[in-house]
Design a protein around this motif. Structure first.
Motif, PDB file in Angstrom:
ATOM      1  N   UNK A  89       0.823  -1.209   0.000  1.00  0.00           N
ATOM      2  CA  UNK A  89       0.000   0.000   0.000  1.00  0.00           C
ATOM      3  C   UNK A  89       0.857   1.261   0.000  1.00  0.00           C
ATOM      4  N   UNK A  90       1.613   1.478   1.067  1.00  0.00           N
ATOM      5  CA  UNK A  90       2.488   2.647   1.176  1.00  0.00           C
ATOM      6  C   UNK A  90       3.454   2.436   2.325  1.00  0.00           C
ATOM      7  N   UNK A  91       4.678   2.923   2.168  1.00  0.00           N
ATOM      8  CA  UNK A  91       5.644   2.979   3.262  1.00  0.00           C
ATOM      9  C   UNK A  91       5.961   4.445   3.491  1.00  0.00           C
ATOM     10  N   UNK A  92       5.316   5.032   4.491  1.00  0.00           N
ATOM     11  CA  UNK A  92       5.453   6.462   4.767  1.00  0.00           C
ATOM     12  C   UNK A  92       6.142   6.662   6.111  1.00  0.00           C
ATOM     13  N   UNK A  98      -0.788   9.577  10.002  1.00  0.00           N
ATOM     14  CA  UNK A  98      -1.026   8.157   9.744  1.00  0.00           C
ATOM     15  C   UNK A  98      -1.751   7.562  10.947  1.00  0.00           C
ATOM     16  N   UNK A  99      -3.026   7.223  10.833  1.00  0.00           N
ATOM     17  CA  UNK A  99      -3.782   6.718  11.987  1.00  0.00           C
ATOM     18  C   UNK A  99      -3.243   5.414  12.551  1.00  0.00           C
ATOM     19  N   UNK A 100      -2.683   4.547  11.708  1.00  0.00           N
ATOM     20  CA  UNK A 100      -2.171   3.272  12.214  1.00  0.00           C
ATOM     21  C   UNK A 100      -1.004   3.481  13.175  1.00  0.00           C
ATOM     22  N   UNK A 101      -0.217   4.514  12.932  1.00  0.00           N
ATOM     23  CA  UNK A 101       0.881   4.857  13.837  1.00  0.00           C
ATOM     24  C   UNK A 101       0.333   5.184  15.225  1.00  0.00           C
ATOM     25  N   UNK A 102      -0.698   6.021  15.259  1.00  0.00           N
ATOM     26  CA  UNK A 102      -1.288   6.425  16.535  1.00  0.00           C
ATOM     27  C   UNK A 102      -1.996   5.251  17.201  1.00  0.00           C
ATOM     28  N   UNK A 103      -2.697   4.450  16.399  1.00  0.00           N
ATOM     29  CA  UNK A 103      -3.375   3.273  16.950  1.00  0.00           C
ATOM     30  C   UNK A 103      -2.385   2.366  17.671  1.00  0.00           C
ATOM     31  N   UNK A 315      12.407   4.982  10.913  1.00  0.00           N
ATOM     32  CA  UNK A 315      11.858   4.701  12.232  1.00  0.00           C
ATOM     33  C   UNK A 315      10.369   5.029  12.297  1.00  0.00           C
ATOM     34  N   UNK A 316       9.558   4.048  12.659  1.00  0.00           N
ATOM     35  CA  UNK A 316       8.124   4.261  12.749  1.00  0.00           C
ATOM     36  C   UNK A 316       7.424   4.310  11.411  1.00  0.00           C
ATOM     37  N   UNK A 317       8.089   3.820  10.350  1.00  0.00           N
ATOM     38  CA  UNK A 317       7.420   3.806   9.043  1.00  0.00           C
ATOM     39  C   UNK A 317       6.222   2.864   9.074  1.00  0.00           C
ATOM     40  N   UNK A 318       5.315   3.047   8.147  1.00  0.00           N
ATOM     41  CA  UNK A 318       4.042   2.336   8.200  1.00  0.00           C
ATOM     42  C   UNK A 318       4.186   0.820   8.073  1.00  0.00           C
ATOM     43  N   UNK A 319       5.190   0.346   7.348  1.00  0.00           N
ATOM     44  CA  UNK A 319       5.394  -1.105   7.238  1.00  0.00           C
ATOM     45  C   UNK A 319       5.836  -1.680   8.580  1.00  0.00           C
ATOM     46  N   UNK A 320       6.759  -0.997   9.225  1.00  0.00           N
ATOM     47  CA  UNK A 320       7.203  -1.449  10.540  1.00  0.00           C
ATOM     48  C   UNK A 320       6.086  -1.425  11.562  1.00  0.00           C
TER      49      UNK A 320
END
Length: 444
Positions: A89-92, A98-103, A315-320
Motif C-alpha cells: 500500500x504505502x511505506x510512509x 497516519x492513523x495506524x501509527x497512533x493506533x 523509524x516508525x514507518x508504516x510497514x514497521x
C-alpha cells in the motif's frame, strides 16, 4: 576480560567444511569487513525458517533455542502477511499523518505502567538506547552513566561506549561507571539488594566528586550479558530509587527481557517492582523486522522535544508499524507470555533433573523463557569451564540444536528460544543436551 570478542566462532582450519560452505566463506572474506564473525566452529548455513526451525540447503532442520528476536518464531505467517499488505500500500514516515501509527502507539503504551505514556519509534535496540541516553542527559543536565560490569547495550558510538561486553579494545566513555552484580560476586540473596544499592551509591559518589553527575542507570533487567542474573526479584529496586532520588533517569533496556520473555509480566522490569523513566525496545517488537522504540515519561520527553528534533525516515514507518501491531496482537490474543511461562517450567524441571545426573551442570537461572546454565564444576579452572561450555554448544549445534554462551567467562549457556516453544521442543532440547554432555565428557 577477554579480548576474544566471540569465543564461540569459526576459526579457519579448525573444522573440516563442505566445499559449498568453504567457498562461500572465501567469498565473504573477499568482500565483507573484518569485524564480522561467523558463529560456531562449523558455521551454520540456512535457507529458510519456520516457527522453531531453521533449515539448511540440504533440508536438515535445526531447532532454534537461541534467537529471541523472532519472538513468535521464524517467518510467522500472520506477521508476514501484515508486513506484505502494508508494503503493497504505502511505506510512509512519521512526518505524515497516519492513523495506524497512533493506533499502535496507544496500544503499546497501554501495556506499560500509567507513568510511561509517551513513545518515540526507532529502528533498532542500539538506536533506542542511543536516544534514551540523549534524553537522560538532557533531562538531568549530567553526563554520567552507570552500567553492569559486563553489559551490552548496542553498536552505535554512544552505546558501544557504555557496553563493557564489547571487550578491552572498545574504549568505554570516561563518564561510565560499572557496578558489580551480587550474583557473580557470590553475595547471598538476602543481602543482594543492599549490595547492589551500595554499588550504585558508590558509583554516583564518584561521578559527583568528579563533577560529572549521574544522568542514567542503564540496565537490562535480566542481565543477560552478565550471565543471566535474575534473582531475587526486586534486588535492583533500592538502587533504582537511589538514582531517581539523585535526579538521574533509570533506563530499562527491554530488548532481550521484553515482550513477555519473562512470562509473568510483559516487561522484565515489572518483575523487580520498579517503574523506570525510559524503556528501550528492539527487534523482537517486529519479530525481527527492524523496528524499536523508547517509551517514557511525558516530562522527560517534553523536555527533550523542546530543544531537539528526533525522527528518521525509517523509524516508525508504516510497514514497521503494521508488523509490530501484528506481533502485539498475536502476543495478547494467543496469550503467548502465559504459555511461554508454562513451557519454561517444563524446561526448568528438565534441566534440574539433568543437573542431578551430570556434574557439568553447575547452576540454573531463569526468568520465564530466558535461561542461564552454568557449566563446569566449581573446582574446575575458569579456562576449563569455558572450554567445556563451548564444546557443549558446538556438540549440540552438530546435533541440530542452536544455543550459545554468555557471561564474563563465557561458561554460561544462553538459552532463549522463541516464545512459541512447545513441550516437544523442550524435550528434544533436553535430550540433545544430555547427548552432548556425554560426548563432551568422552572427548575430554
Amino acid at each position: 576480560m577477554s579480548t576474544d570478542l566471540m569465543p564461540n566462532r569459526y576459526r579457519p582450519g579448525e573444522s573440516d567444511l563442505p566445499r559449498r560452505e568453504s567457498e562461500l566463506i572465501a567469498r565473504r572474506d573477499k568482500v565483507l569487513g573484518a569485524s564480522y564473525r561467523l558463529q560456531y566452529r562449523r558455521p551454520v548455513h540456512f535457507v529458510r525458517g519456520e516457527g522453531m526451525w531453521l533449515y539448511d540447503p540440504d533440508g536438515r532442520a535445526h531447532l532454534d533455542f537461541y534467537n529471541n528476536v523472532p519472538c513468535l518464531g521464524h517467518c510467522h505467517p500472520e506477521v508476514n502477511a501484515a508486513t506484505a499488505e502494508q508494503a503493497g500500500q504505502i511505506s510512509a514516515n512519521t512526518r505524515y499523518l497516519e492513523p495506524k501509527l497512533v493506533d499502535y502507539a496507544e496500544r503499546l503504551v497501554g501495556t506499560f505502567p500509567n507513568e510511561l505514556d509517551r513513545v518515540v519509534f526507532t529502528c533498532t535496540g542500539s538506536e533506542s538506547n542511543d536516544l534514551a541516553l540523549r534524553i537522560a542527559r538532557c533531562a538531568s543536565g549530567n553526563e554520567g552513566v552507570i552500567v553492569s560490569t559486563y553489559a551490552y547495550h548496542g553498536t552505535s558510538a554512544a552505546t558501544a561506549a557504555v557496553s563493557p561486553n564489547l571487550g578491552d579494545a572498545v574504549k568505554l566513555s570516561p563518564f561510565v561507571r560499572m557496578v558489580s552484580l551480587p550474583g557473580p560476586a557470590g553475595i547471598p540473596e538476602a543481602q543482594a539488594a543492599d549490595y547492589f544499592e551500595t554499588q550504585i551509591r558508590s558509583a554516583m559518589m564518584d561521578l559527583n566528586r568528579r563533577g560529572i553527575g549521574v544522568a542514567a542507570l542503564l540496565i537490562d533487567s535480566i542481565f543477560s550479558s552478565d550471565g543471566v542474573w535474575v534473582n531475587p526479584p526486586g534486588f535492583i529496586a533500592s538502587g533504582v530509587a537511589a538514582v531517581q532520588e539523585a535526579g538521574g533517569l533509570v533506563i530499562a533496556d527491554e530488548v532481550q527481557p521484553g515482550f513477555g520473555r519473562t512470562g509473568a509480566c510483559m516487561w522484565g522490569f515489572e518483575r523487580h517492582g520498579i517503574i523506570p523513566d525510559l524503556v528501550t525496545l528492539g527487534k523482537p517488537m517486529g519479530n525481527g523486522f527492524p523496528i524499536g522504540a523508547v517509551v517514557g515519561r511525558r516530562a522527560w520527553m517534553d523536555q527533550f522535544g523542546a530543544t531537539s528534533r528526533y525522527s528518521n525516515t525509517f523509524a516508525g514507518n508504516t510497514v514497521g508499524i503494521a508488523t509490530a501491531n501484528a506481533v502485539l496482537t498475536i502476543l495478547q490474543r494467543d496469550q503467548i507470555p502465559q504459555k511461554a511461562l508454562a513451557t519454561s517450567q517444563r524446561l526448568r524441571a528438565g534441566l534440574e533433573k539433568l543437573a542431578t545426573q551430570r556434574y557439568e551442570v553447575r547452576a540454573i537461572r531463569n526468568a520465564g523463557l530466558f535461561f542461564g546454565v552454568d557449566i563446569g564444576s566449581g573446582g574446575t579452572p575458569a579456562a576449563g569451564r569455558r572450554a567445556m561450555a563451548l564444546d557443549l554448544v558446538n556438540a549440540m549445534r552438530d546435533d541440530g540444536v542452536l544455543i550459545s554462551t554468555t557471561g564474563a567467562n563465557e561458561d554460561t549457556l544462553k538459552v532463549r528460544p522463541p516464545l512459541v516453544c512447545q513441550a516437544e521442543h523442550v524435550d528434544l532440547f533436553l535430550a540433545t543436551m544430555e547427548r552432548a554432555l556425554i560426548i563432551s565428557q568422552a572427548r575430554s
